[in-house]
Design a protein around this motif. Structure first.
Motif, short mmCIF file in Angstrom:
data_model
loop_
_atom_site.label_atom_id
_atom_site.label_comp_id
_atom_site.label_asym_id
_atom_site.label_seq_id
_atom_site.Cartn_x
_atom_site.Cartn_y
_atom_site.Cartn_z
N GLN A 119 1.74 6.80 -6.78
CA GLN A 119 0.64 7.68 -7.18
C GLN A 119 1.00 9.15 -6.99
O GLN A 119 0.54 10.02 -7.72
CB GLN A 119 -0.62 7.34 -6.37
N GLN A 120 1.85 9.40 -6.00
CA GLN A 120 2.27 10.76 -5.70
C GLN A 120 3.50 11.18 -6.48
O GLN A 120 4.10 12.22 -6.21
CB GLN A 120 2.50 10.89 -4.18
N GLY A 121 3.90 10.35 -7.45
CA GLY A 121 4.97 10.73 -8.36
C GLY A 121 6.36 10.29 -7.99
O GLY A 121 7.32 10.65 -8.68
N GLN A 122 6.51 9.50 -6.92
CA GLN A 122 7.84 9.06 -6.52
C GLN A 122 8.21 7.76 -7.25
O GLN A 122 7.38 6.87 -7.40
CB GLN A 122 7.90 8.85 -5.01
N GLN A 123 9.47 7.68 -7.67
CA GLN A 123 9.97 6.49 -8.34
C GLN A 123 10.60 5.58 -7.29
O GLN A 123 11.75 5.75 -6.90
CB GLN A 123 11.01 6.88 -9.40
N VAL A 124 9.82 4.63 -6.80
CA VAL A 124 10.30 3.74 -5.75
C VAL A 124 10.06 2.29 -6.16
O VAL A 124 9.05 1.96 -6.79
CB VAL A 124 9.60 4.02 -4.41
N SER A 125 11.00 1.43 -5.81
CA SER A 125 10.86 0.01 -6.10
C SER A 125 10.74 -0.83 -4.83
O SER A 125 10.33 -1.99 -4.87
CB SER A 125 12.05 -0.50 -6.92
N GLU A 126 11.13 -0.25 -3.70
CA GLU A 126 11.03 -0.96 -2.43
C GLU A 126 10.85 0.05 -1.30
O GLU A 126 11.12 1.24 -1.46
CB GLU A 126 12.26 -1.82 -2.17
N PHE A 127 10.37 -0.46 -0.16
CA PHE A 127 10.21 0.39 1.02
C PHE A 127 11.01 -0.25 2.15
O PHE A 127 10.74 -1.37 2.56
CB PHE A 127 8.73 0.50 1.41
N SER A 167 0.83 -1.21 0.00
CA SER A 167 0.00 0.00 0.00
C SER A 167 0.87 1.25 0.00
O SER A 167 0.57 2.23 -0.69
CB SER A 167 -0.92 0.00 1.22
N ALA A 168 1.95 1.22 0.78
CA ALA A 168 2.85 2.37 0.84
C ALA A 168 3.51 2.63 -0.51
O ALA A 168 3.58 3.78 -0.98
CB ALA A 168 3.90 2.15 1.92
N LEU A 169 3.98 1.57 -1.15
CA LEU A 169 4.62 1.72 -2.46
C LEU A 169 3.64 2.26 -3.50
O LEU A 169 3.98 3.16 -4.28
CB LEU A 169 5.20 0.39 -2.92
N ALA A 170 2.42 1.72 -3.49
CA ALA A 170 1.42 2.18 -4.45
C ALA A 170 1.10 3.65 -4.23
O ALA A 170 0.97 4.43 -5.19
CB ALA A 170 0.15 1.33 -4.33
N LEU A 171 0.99 4.06 -2.98
CA LEU A 171 0.67 5.44 -2.65
C LEU A 171 1.80 6.38 -3.07
O LEU A 171 1.56 7.45 -3.66
CB LEU A 171 0.39 5.57 -1.16
#
Length: 263
Positions: free
Chosen positions: A142-150, A135-139
């Motif tokens: 959606q907010q424009g951050q390029q993330v592959s892991e948390f 959920s955190a990664l999806a959020l």
């Protein structure tokens, strides 16, 4: 367990209706005492795997050419139980000797702080809930951050208004800032807020933070608004703690030592 008495204060907050009241200005950064930090963390139950004596299961993992002792601390009781279920096929004898035990996050924090100065340091590895990581990664995406892991334990907080302040709720005569381990619980609060103040509903956003970052903020900040923060544990944790309330007399888990977990 003695901590159950302290956790009971959170049960009513999580189990009853949230009454959204206002948007709080953004916090500044200054420092809380260790005692104040402990009070913030004490109501949050987390879960360890322990033996019959209450000592945690320890794993030795390589770290910069050395072996580091690590104790796993699960945010979810179900994840902790799933670990034992997997252990039954890898080491059935050990699996029969261990169980899931709730401990206060404050006790884990204290152990972690005490061990930092010791040569044979026992590290804490928090195990987040996969659903909440997703959920955190999806959020974030959606907010424009390029993330592959948390990395870490994701937590969720609501902001809104022109100043992007934190959404507060009323508890008694006080305004508090809830930070949730479970995105769905926060979403429920936002829905109720929208029903009460529909003109502000579209301005509310969910922000992702991590548990360690919150703890570091508490360590480095003395802003009065930090006293308003309450960490809201997952609903499943609250329900599990409620089921243990009649058995408050059992001894708390002892964290400094433990059995070895299989590699």
């Amino acid at each position: 367990m003695k901590s159950l008495i302290r956790w009971s204060a959170v049960l009513g907050l999580v189990s009853t209706t949230f009454f959204a009241s206002s948007l709080s200005p953004t916090m500044r950064a200054l420092a809380l005492s260790e005692q104040q930090i402990m009070e913030k963390l004490r109501p949050v139950p987390v879960f360890t795997i322990t033996d019959a004596q209450g000592s945690p299961l320890i794993a030795n993992v390589p770290n910069e050419g050395k072996q580091t002792s690590v104790a796993g601390v699960f945010i979810s009781m179900q994840d902790a139980q799933a670990f034992i279920d997997q252990l039954k096929s890898k080491n059935p004898q050990l699996a029969q000797q261990v169980k899931v035990v709730p401990v206060s996050l404050a006790e884990v924090y204290k152990m972690d702080q005490d061990n930092k100065a010791k040569p044979e340091q026992l590290s804490v590895a928090y195990v987040p809930m996969k659903q909440q990581v997703d959920s955190a990664l999806a959020l974030l995406r959606q907010q424009g951050q390029q993330v592959s892991e948390f990395n870490g334990v994701p937590m969720f907080i609501a902001t809104g208004g022109a100043d992007k302040g934190y959404l507060t709720i009323k508890q008694g005569n006080e305004q508090i800032i809830p930070i949730f381990f479970n995105k769905e619980d926060l979403q429920g609060m936002i829905t109720r807020f929208g029903q009460q103040q529909p003109d502000l509903a579209n301005q509310v956003q969910i922000k992702v933070v991590d548990l360690q970052g919150i703890i570091e903020t508490l360590q480095k900040s003395n802003d009065p608004q930090l006293n308003q923060i309450i960490l809201i544990p997952p609903r499943e944790s609250v329900e599990f703690v409620r089921s243990l309330m009649p058995a408050q007399g059992q001894a708390p888990a002892q964290l400094p030592a433990g059995q070895q977990a299989p590699r």
